[in-house]
Scaffold this active site. Sequence first.
Site, PDB file in Angstrom:
ATOM      1  N   HIS A 122      17.472 -14.864 -59.318  1.00  0.00           N
ATOM      2  CA  HIS A 122      17.057 -15.240 -60.674  1.00  0.00           C
ATOM      3  C   HIS A 122      16.257 -14.066 -61.250  1.00  0.00           C
ATOM      4  CE1 HIS A 122      14.516 -17.427 -63.617  1.00  0.00           C
ATOM      5  NE2 HIS A 122      15.466 -18.344 -63.610  1.00  0.00           N
ATOM      6  N   ASP A 199      11.844 -17.430 -52.494  1.00  0.00           N
ATOM      7  CA  ASP A 199      11.859 -18.163 -53.765  1.00  0.00           C
ATOM      8  C   ASP A 199      12.494 -19.521 -53.480  1.00  0.00           C
ATOM      9  OD1 ASP A 199      12.585 -19.334 -56.136  1.00  0.00           O
ATOM     10  OD2 ASP A 199      13.451 -17.527 -57.026  1.00  0.00           O
ATOM     11  N   GLN A 202      14.804 -23.551 -55.952  1.00  0.00           N
ATOM     12  CA  GLN A 202      15.978 -24.439 -55.869  1.00  0.00           C
ATOM     13  C   GLN A 202      16.136 -25.097 -54.503  1.00  0.00           C
ATOM     14  OE1 GLN A 202      17.574 -25.383 -58.417  1.00  0.00           O
ATOM     15  NE2 GLN A 202      17.084 -23.826 -59.938  1.00  0.00           N
ATOM     16  N   LYS A 225      10.867 -28.770 -61.351  1.00  0.00           N
ATOM     17  CA  LYS A 225      12.219 -28.911 -60.788  1.00  0.00           C
ATOM     18  C   LYS A 225      12.254 -29.959 -59.685  1.00  0.00           C
ATOM     19  CE  LYS A 225      13.407 -24.071 -61.664  1.00  0.00           C
ATOM     20  NZ  LYS A 225      14.401 -24.122 -62.743  1.00  0.00           N
ATOM     21  N   CYS A 363      19.978 -16.981 -66.173  1.00  0.00           N
ATOM     22  CA  CYS A 363      18.924 -16.016 -65.790  1.00  0.00           C
ATOM     23  C   CYS A 363      19.321 -15.240 -64.545  1.00  0.00           C
ATOM     24  CB  CYS A 363      17.577 -16.720 -65.576  1.00  0.00           C
ATOM     25  SG  CYS A 363      16.931 -17.493 -67.033  1.00  0.00           S
TER      26      CYS A 363
HETATM   27  N1  PMP Z   1      13.937 -18.835 -59.148  1.00  0.00           N
HETATM   28  C1  PMP Z   1      15.002 -19.644 -59.178  1.00  0.00           C
HETATM   29  C2  PMP Z   1      16.012 -19.558 -58.073  1.00  0.00           C
HETATM   30  C3  PMP Z   1      15.169 -20.528 -60.246  1.00  0.00           C
HETATM   31  O1  PMP Z   1      16.244 -21.324 -60.287  1.00  0.00           O
HETATM   32  C4  PMP Z   1      14.186 -20.576 -61.261  1.00  0.00           C
HETATM   33  C5  PMP Z   1      14.326 -21.527 -62.437  1.00  0.00           C
HETATM   34  N2  PMP Z   1      15.589 -21.567 -63.005  1.00  0.00           N
HETATM   35  C6  PMP Z   1      13.086 -19.732 -61.160  1.00  0.00           C
HETATM   36  C7  PMP Z   1      12.998 -18.885 -60.093  1.00  0.00           C
HETATM   37  C8  PMP Z   1      12.007 -19.735 -62.199  1.00  0.00           C
HETATM   38  O2  PMP Z   1      11.336 -20.942 -62.201  1.00  0.00           O
HETATM   39  P1  PMP Z   1      10.263 -21.289 -63.345  1.00  0.00           P
HETATM   40  O3  PMP Z   1      10.962 -21.035 -64.650  1.00  0.00           O
HETATM   41  O4  PMP Z   1       9.942 -22.714 -63.109  1.00  0.00           O
HETATM   42  O5  PMP Z   1       9.113 -20.382 -63.138  1.00  0.00           O
END
Ligand code: PMP
Length: 404
Positions: A122, A199, A202, A225, A363
């Site tokens: 991401h 990270d 997910q 999430k 993203c």
């Molecule tokens: N890492 C991953 C794998 C994600 O899916 C996301 C959210 N789509 C993020 C980081 C960022 O999370 P947040 O926007 O809640 O900070």
Amino acid sequence: MLDVNKIREDFPILQREVYGKPLVYLDNAATTQKPLCVLDAMREEYLNVNANVHRGVHYLSQQATDLHEAAREKVRAFINAKKTEEIVFTRGTTEAINLVASSFCESQMKAGDEVLVTEMEHHSNIVSWQLQAQRRGIVVKHLPITDEGLLCLDDIETYLTEKTKLVSVAHVSNVLGTINPVKDIIRLAHERGIPVLVDAAQSAPHMKIDVQDMDCDFLAFSGHKMYGPTGIGVLYGKEVWLEKLPPYQGGGEMIDKVTWEKTTFERLPFKFEAGTPDYVATHGLATAIKYMESVGLDNIEAHEQELTRYCMEQMRSIPNIRFFGEAPKKDAVVSFLVGDIHHLDLGTLLDRLGIAVRTGHHCAQPLMDRLGIAGTVRASFAMYNTKEEIDILVAGILRVAKMF
Ligand code: PMP
């Protein structure tokens, strides 16, 4: 197992209609809906407890502090960290990764040193490091992926050199759904003395996380999430590392003593929590974790794995469907395209049928470049989704495909 109908009663939003159609919410990788218990807990705190936390001598402040620190303990137990000192509250995964990027690169890296990420990250796990690269001359390398959407782990040893100072990797890809073998990656990195950030944005919503078993040095996830409120997340860091890193932001709450000549900082974890924390959201997050535990993490995982399997199986009957991410170990995310229908057109027309999916690059633009596409349509699941909803999705896609 898990009683989906009963669970759905806890999420009133799932009963609403959009465009006169029952809502089919399949955008859970972006954010999940919130159960009543989370909303009630936060409302109750604002109604009856609200006061700023820490150092307050009055009753409400102490009660709010107790709730806030109980939330920290709840999070500690949820990921099996050794100590609450290792649990830092942040605004989310993004802020947690930025915190490590900033403090780690400042104190542990010099120009020419390398951070290894992967091709399926991401943006928050790419751009945070690129900012440091611009400022400090460090180098961001990425481990490639196979066409199936798996990390090329055979090559990893060539990427782990004496210049590599940190590995930062997604536990589960938000586009491909691939569950990465983080334990193997951590072992290989540790054999070379390199720490690893995971990270878990997910993965924390879908499976049991045990940071001691994983042996990661840092781990980040977001409350929103996993049925919790927005604006709250967690950075786990091993105490030895958090002790070594300098503060990320300055302000109240994070200091020990301030003078014009010299300022000393609070003990862990407060050193990394400048300013008033979102203490109502931490209570909301703890309530969400309790809710997940009451359903059972194993039950949630099994249910969502079954939904993912069923979705892929049903979708295979759609002419000209292309999947992105077909790893054998895959979780709660199905990304696809149908023929040459643009992802945005497909998503927009599904929306008209009441089906909420996400479209675009998710993203993860470098991953889109690797796949040679501009974007995908992504269906992603939570504990409250059903096979009937997947049937509605598949029928919806077939209907849209006929129009083209
Ligand atoms: N890492 C991953 C794998 C994600 O899916 C996301 C959210 N789509 C993020 C980081 C960022 O999370 P947040 O926007 O809640 O900070």
